[in-house]
Design a protein around this motif. Sequence first.
Motif, PDB file in Angstrom:
ATOM      1  N   SER A 179     -38.672  -1.177  22.862  1.00 50.95           N
ATOM      2  CA  SER A 179     -37.393  -0.543  23.201  1.00 50.95           C
ATOM      3  C   SER A 179     -37.475   0.164  24.548  1.00 50.95           C
ATOM      4  O   SER A 179     -36.489   0.216  25.292  1.00 50.95           O
ATOM      5  CB  SER A 179     -36.985   0.444  22.102  1.00 50.95           C
ATOM      6  N   LEU A 180     -38.648   0.697  24.873  1.00 48.90           N
ATOM      7  CA  LEU A 180     -38.836   1.328  26.176  1.00 48.90           C
ATOM      8  C   LEU A 180     -38.948   0.274  27.276  1.00 48.90           C
ATOM      9  O   LEU A 180     -38.406   0.433  28.372  1.00 48.90           O
ATOM     10  CB  LEU A 180     -40.083   2.215  26.160  1.00 48.90           C
ATOM     11  N   GLU A 181     -39.657  -0.800  26.970  1.00 48.01           N
ATOM     12  CA  GLU A 181     -39.779  -1.888  27.946  1.00 48.01           C
ATOM     13  C   GLU A 181     -38.428  -2.531  28.224  1.00 48.01           C
ATOM     14  O   GLU A 181     -38.176  -2.999  29.337  1.00 48.01           O
ATOM     15  CB  GLU A 181     -40.765  -2.933  27.429  1.00 48.01           C
ATOM     16  N   HIS A 182     -37.563  -2.529  27.232  1.00 47.69           N
ATOM     17  CA  HIS A 182     -36.237  -3.135  27.379  1.00 47.69           C
ATOM     18  C   HIS A 182     -35.426  -2.454  28.485  1.00 47.69           C
ATOM     19  O   HIS A 182     -34.632  -3.110  29.174  1.00 47.69           O
ATOM     20  CB  HIS A 182     -35.480  -3.059  26.049  1.00 47.69           C
ATOM     21  N   VAL A 183     -35.628  -1.149  28.642  1.00 44.98           N
ATOM     22  CA  VAL A 183     -34.904  -0.419  29.691  1.00 44.98           C
ATOM     23  C   VAL A 183     -35.776  -0.255  30.933  1.00 44.98           C
ATOM     24  O   VAL A 183     -35.483   0.552  31.817  1.00 44.98           O
ATOM     25  CB  VAL A 183     -34.422   0.959  29.182  1.00 44.98           C
ATOM     26  N   LYS A 184     -36.875  -1.029  30.972  1.00 48.45           N
ATOM     27  CA  LYS A 184     -37.793  -1.045  32.120  1.00 48.45           C
ATOM     28  C   LYS A 184     -38.473   0.302  32.356  1.00 48.45           C
ATOM     29  O   LYS A 184     -38.729   0.701  33.508  1.00 48.45           O
ATOM     30  CB  LYS A 184     -37.073  -1.524  33.384  1.00 48.45           C
ATOM     31  N   ALA A 185     -38.740   1.014  31.262  1.00 48.04           N
ATOM     32  CA  ALA A 185     -39.499   2.260  31.368  1.00 48.04           C
ATOM     33  C   ALA A 185     -40.944   1.946  31.742  1.00 48.04           C
ATOM     34  O   ALA A 185     -41.489   0.915  31.347  1.00 48.04           O
ATOM     35  CB  ALA A 185     -39.460   3.020  30.048  1.00 48.04           C
ATOM     36  N   ARG A 186     -41.541   2.837  32.479  1.00 47.09           N
ATOM     37  CA  ARG A 186     -42.936   2.654  32.889  1.00 47.09           C
ATOM     38  C   ARG A 186     -43.839   3.427  31.927  1.00 47.09           C
ATOM     39  O   ARG A 186     -43.961   4.644  32.013  1.00 47.09           O
ATOM     40  CB  ARG A 186     -43.126   3.161  34.314  1.00 47.09           C
ATOM     41  N   VAL A 187     -44.436   2.720  30.988  1.00 47.85           N
ATOM     42  CA  VAL A 187     -45.313   3.355  30.002  1.00 47.85           C
ATOM     43  C   VAL A 187     -46.696   3.512  30.625  1.00 47.85           C
ATOM     44  O   VAL A 187     -47.374   2.525  30.916  1.00 47.85           O
ATOM     45  CB  VAL A 187     -45.381   2.531  28.703  1.00 47.85           C
ATOM     46  N   LEU A 188     -47.104   4.750  30.826  1.00 50.37           N
ATOM     47  CA  LEU A 188     -48.384   5.035  31.461  1.00 50.37           C
ATOM     48  C   LEU A 188     -49.549   4.810  30.508  1.00 50.37           C
ATOM     49  O   LEU A 188     -50.643   4.461  30.930  1.00 50.37           O
ATOM     50  CB  LEU A 188     -48.412   6.480  31.966  1.00 50.37           C
ATOM     51  N   GLY A 189     -49.306   5.023  29.216  1.00 47.48           N
ATOM     52  CA  GLY A 189     -50.370   4.862  28.239  1.00 47.48           C
ATOM     53  C   GLY A 189     -50.024   5.532  26.926  1.00 47.48           C
ATOM     54  O   GLY A 189     -48.914   6.010  26.738  1.00 47.48           O
ATOM     55  N   ALA A 190     -50.998   5.550  26.031  1.00 52.31           N
ATOM     56  CA  ALA A 190     -50.778   6.085  24.693  1.00 52.31           C
ATOM     57  C   ALA A 190     -51.839   7.114  24.343  1.00 52.31           C
ATOM     58  O   ALA A 190     -52.971   7.049  24.816  1.00 52.31           O
ATOM     59  CB  ALA A 190     -50.785   4.964  23.665  1.00 52.31           C
ATOM     60  N   ILE A 191     -51.444   8.064  23.521  1.00 52.29           N
ATOM     61  CA  ILE A 191     -52.355   9.062  22.971  1.00 52.29           C
ATOM     62  C   ILE A 191     -52.437   8.830  21.472  1.00 52.29           C
ATOM     63  O   ILE A 191     -51.404   8.759  20.794  1.00 52.29           O
ATOM     64  CB  ILE A 191     -51.856  10.485  23.239  1.00 52.29           C
ATOM     65  N   LEU A 192     -53.640   8.711  20.960  1.00 57.06           N
ATOM     66  CA  LEU A 192     -53.842   8.510  19.525  1.00 57.06           C
ATOM     67  C   LEU A 192     -54.297   9.820  18.908  1.00 57.06           C
ATOM     68  O   LEU A 192     -55.391  10.309  19.197  1.00 57.06           O
ATOM     69  CB  LEU A 192     -54.873   7.412  19.288  1.00 57.06           C
ATOM     70  N   ASN A 193     -53.452  10.404  18.078  1.00 58.39           N
ATOM     71  CA  ASN A 193     -53.739  11.690  17.439  1.00 58.39           C
ATOM     72  C   ASN A 193     -54.417  11.507  16.092  1.00 58.39           C
ATOM     73  O   ASN A 193     -54.091  10.595  15.336  1.00 58.39           O
ATOM     74  CB  ASN A 193     -52.448  12.483  17.211  1.00 58.39           C
ATOM     75  N   ASN A 194     -55.339  12.420  15.784  1.00 60.16           N
ATOM     76  CA  ASN A 194     -55.877  12.578  14.422  1.00 60.16           C
ATOM     77  C   ASN A 194     -56.623  11.362  13.903  1.00 60.16           C
ATOM     78  O   ASN A 194     -56.599  11.082  12.702  1.00 60.16           O
ATOM     79  CB  ASN A 194     -54.748  12.941  13.439  1.00 60.16           C
ATOM     80  N   LYS A 195     -57.290  10.642  14.782  1.00 61.05           N
ATOM     81  CA  LYS A 195     -58.102   9.521  14.330  1.00 61.05           C
ATOM     82  C   LYS A 195     -59.429  10.050  13.801  1.00 61.05           C
ATOM     83  O   LYS A 195     -60.130  10.779  14.495  1.00 61.05           O
ATOM     84  CB  LYS A 195     -58.370   8.538  15.466  1.00 61.05           C
TER      85      LYS A 195
END
Length: 226
Positions: free
Chosen positions: A199-215
Amino acid sequence: MSKLTNNTKIHDLITSSNPRSPISEAFRTLRTNITFSSIDQEIKKILITSALPGEGKSTTIANLAVAYAQENKKVLILDADLRKPTLHQRFLKSNRVGLSNLLVNQVKVTDVILETDIPNLSIITSGAVPPNPSELLSSANMQLLLEQLINDYDLILIDSPPTLAVTDSQILSTMCDGVVFVLNYGKVKRRLAKKALLSLEHVKARVLGAILNNKPSKKNDSFYYN
């Protein structure tokens, strides 16, 4: 970007209360990774979002903001979660007026910028819950506000509702230099995380990365990142 992983849920502003902890070091690493994620474009407006509620995005944005402020950056947190705001509670600030009031011209920007107990760190709370959050966030006033604020701050971190709940994060992502996506290990299903990212890519958002919590970490290894 590295993934933030830990076997203990983050509750407080640990980057302020315990800056030498492994989790605080992880936020500093995240800060560095964001800085080096773009060579050609300076990243000054960052949206923090998640797929679902309760994944730790507000905790993440608060601690990341402190990490940047500790680097002597002038930082502003903008609580753009106009539906279920929480950041005013984390910084013990009144939410009587804030972003929503500013966007409908009830107050001036100087009326809603609040200093925190953290040097170099300010916050604009969400303000009164409006009947039309998406419309306010997509307004020309919102774009003009960000253009005005970026002249006064080194970095603006924006909190938004979860991506799968409403369209607010998609709207805001188009006004930002990048998006950081927060995922709670074991809480969100893979297909939902992919749907949120799409859904973010659909609006051409620039996703810098992901944070994985509580692994959960490995035995005898209380913290790691990669």
